[in-house]
Design a protein around this motif. Structure first.
Motif, short mmCIF file in Angstrom:
data_model
loop_
_atom_site.label_atom_id
_atom_site.label_comp_id
_atom_site.label_asym_id
_atom_site.label_seq_id
_atom_site.Cartn_x
_atom_site.Cartn_y
_atom_site.Cartn_z
N GLU A 3 16.88 1.83 -0.64
CA GLU A 3 17.63 2.49 -2.00
C GLU A 3 17.11 1.42 -3.08
O GLU A 3 17.85 0.52 -2.98
CB GLU A 3 18.83 2.99 -1.94
CG GLU A 3 19.03 4.07 -0.78
CD GLU A 3 20.45 4.55 -0.62
OE1 GLU A 3 21.41 3.75 -1.24
OE2 GLU A 3 20.57 5.75 -0.13
N SER A 4 16.72 1.87 -4.53
CA SER A 4 16.48 0.71 -5.50
C SER A 4 16.32 1.46 -6.64
O SER A 4 15.41 2.63 -6.73
CB SER A 4 15.47 -0.01 -5.16
OG SER A 4 15.33 -1.01 -6.15
N ARG B 102 -0.02 3.45 -2.93
CA ARG B 102 0.00 2.06 -3.02
C ARG B 102 0.58 1.88 -4.33
O ARG B 102 1.42 0.82 -4.46
CB ARG B 102 -1.38 1.52 -3.06
CG ARG B 102 -1.51 0.02 -3.27
CD ARG B 102 -3.05 -0.59 -3.26
NE ARG B 102 -3.19 -1.75 -3.68
CZ ARG B 102 -3.48 -2.13 -4.80
NH1 ARG B 102 -3.62 -1.03 -5.90
NH2 ARG B 102 -3.62 -3.38 -5.38
N GLN B 103 0.40 2.67 -5.42
CA GLN B 103 0.55 2.30 -6.85
C GLN B 103 2.32 2.53 -6.70
O GLN B 103 3.19 1.97 -7.57
CB GLN B 103 0.16 3.36 -7.90
CG GLN B 103 -1.34 2.83 -7.93
CD GLN B 103 -1.58 1.68 -8.57
OE1 GLN B 103 -0.64 1.20 -9.12
NE2 GLN B 103 -2.50 0.80 -8.17
N LYS B 104 2.57 3.57 -6.02
CA LYS B 104 4.18 3.96 -5.67
C LYS B 104 4.96 2.89 -5.25
O LYS B 104 5.94 2.48 -5.72
CB LYS B 104 4.48 5.25 -5.12
CG LYS B 104 3.96 6.53 -5.70
CD LYS B 104 4.33 7.75 -4.90
CE LYS B 104 3.60 8.87 -5.61
NZ LYS B 104 3.96 10.18 -4.48
N LEU B 105 4.27 2.19 -4.10
CA LEU B 105 5.15 1.20 -3.45
C LEU B 105 4.89 -0.26 -4.42
O LEU B 105 6.14 -0.75 -4.39
CB LEU B 105 4.14 0.76 -2.37
CG LEU B 105 4.27 1.55 -1.10
CD1 LEU B 105 3.09 1.28 0.07
CD2 LEU B 105 5.67 1.52 -0.34
N ILE B 106 4.17 -0.63 -4.99
CA ILE B 106 4.11 -1.39 -6.03
C ILE B 106 5.21 -1.52 -7.14
O ILE B 106 6.05 -2.21 -7.35
CB ILE B 106 2.79 -1.68 -6.99
CG1 ILE B 106 1.68 -2.16 -6.04
CG2 ILE B 106 2.78 -2.78 -8.05
CD1 ILE B 106 0.34 -2.17 -6.46
N ALA B 107 5.55 -0.13 -7.68
CA ALA B 107 6.55 0.26 -8.55
C ALA B 107 8.03 0.26 -7.83
O ALA B 107 8.97 -0.33 -8.53
CB ALA B 107 6.21 1.53 -8.93
N PHE B 108 7.76 0.54 -6.80
CA PHE B 108 9.17 0.60 -6.03
C PHE B 108 10.02 -0.48 -5.73
O PHE B 108 10.91 -1.06 -5.94
CB PHE B 108 9.18 1.29 -4.47
CG PHE B 108 10.56 1.62 -3.97
CD1 PHE B 108 11.35 2.81 -4.32
CD2 PHE B 108 10.88 0.79 -2.76
CE1 PHE B 108 12.71 2.87 -3.50
CE2 PHE B 108 12.02 0.88 -2.29
CZ PHE B 108 12.89 1.80 -2.70
N PHE B 109 8.95 -1.60 -5.12
CA PHE B 109 9.39 -2.92 -4.78
C PHE B 109 9.21 -3.78 -6.02
O PHE B 109 8.65 -4.92 -6.01
CB PHE B 109 8.63 -3.64 -3.65
CG PHE B 109 8.94 -2.82 -2.25
CD1 PHE B 109 10.28 -2.86 -1.68
CD2 PHE B 109 8.04 -1.96 -1.59
CE1 PHE B 109 10.55 -2.24 -0.31
CE2 PHE B 109 8.33 -1.12 -0.57
CZ PHE B 109 9.47 -1.49 0.14
#
Length: 282
Positions: free
Chosen positions: A11-12, A77-84
């Motif tokens: 959660e972030s 992959r773009q979602k992961l970069i933004a999430f972390f």
């Protein structure tokens, strides 16, 4: 650790990411069992061996490798970069064999582990947790009520008068290490006091509370607070602390908590103790 019985929820920034075998699959995870420990030992000059000066639990490092098993790899992959995003603190909730615990983290690094674009999307995220302890996901609440079993509107005949309740109650704390508490003391009271009769420690505030006042105390390390709340307005009351007071924490096993005040005519409405169990690992 059996990965088949392990799920992770991040959660972030008001967003969530699940690694539960549906869209993402855990490949490996490190750092959930325990943190590293630092034990300082001084050698004896005239005797064998030495003696322990200090024990210290270090910050926790968690490393996770996971595969994406869905479609639209590049979009994910773009979602992961933004999430972390390292600018946002996050919370990791771990469920292992039905045991669920949470820990706050900062993102240390995020890497795409693929050597080419034709491989399955695999990523590694490294987290660092300044507070190394896992905690219960939900806050525990213990109430000590001054008056119990009283009549309420609309009451029915025959009705019972309110009875004096116990001014102490036991908390059986199941965590691995001591846990700070948040205390809400509802007036009226004169010199309100909270005792942990198990450890012999107490907190006393040399101040009067009206029936509209709530005394708030936090014993958290580096976040100790003493406030009086009245009609939603908070006033700092740190300078009213009795000098013999101690910002006590709950100890593993039993904690007998009691409250009192120095005016026999003042009858406080009650006390609430809020805390979260703290664990060395999952």
């Amino acid at each position: 650790m059996d990965k088949k019985n392990l799920t992770l929820k991040f959660e972030s920034n008001k967003k969530s990411l699940f690694i539960d075998g549906v869209i993402y699959k855990i490949v490996s995870v490190e750092g959930l069992e325990s943190s590293d420990y630092d034990i300082s030992i001084t050698d004896n000059n005239q005797y064998d061996g030495g003696y322990v000066n200090k024990k210290h639990i270090k910050t926790r490092d968690i490393s996770i490798i996971a595969d994406f098993i869905g479609e639209y790899t590049e979009q994910e992959r773009q979602k992961l970069i933004a999430f972390f995003n390292p600018h946002y603190e996050g919370t990791l909730i771990v469920n292992y064999c039905g045991i669920e615990r949470a820990i706050n983290y900062e993102v240390e690094s995020f890497k795409d582990k693929r050597s080419n674009l034709y491989e399955t999307l695999s990523f590694k995220v490294d987290l660092v947790c300044a507070d190394p302890f896992f905690k219960t996901v939900n806050e525990n609440l213990m109430k000590i009520n001054t008056w119990i079993n009283g009549w309420k509107f609309k009451f029915k005949l025959p009705f019972k008068f309110k009875q004096r309740g116990e001014t102490k109650q036991n908390i059986t704390y199941s965590g691995h290490v001591n846990a700070p508490v948040e205390i809400y003391f509802y007036g009226p009271a004169k010199n309100p006091r909270i005792d942990n009769l198990t450890t012999g420690e107490f907190i006393q505030i040399n101040r009067e509370l009206t029936s509209d006042d709530v005394l708030y105390i936090s014993t958290a390390h580096k976040n100790k607070k003493v406030k009086i709340i009245k009609n939603g307005v908070e006033t700092n009351a740190f300078n009213y602390i009795d000098l013999d007071s101690s910002f006590f924490e709950l100890v593993p096993s039993d904690n007998l908590i009691a409250y009192s005040n120095s005016d026999e005519l003042a009858k406080p409405q009650g006390v609430e103790i809020r805390y979260r169990d703290r664990y060395l690992g999952v």
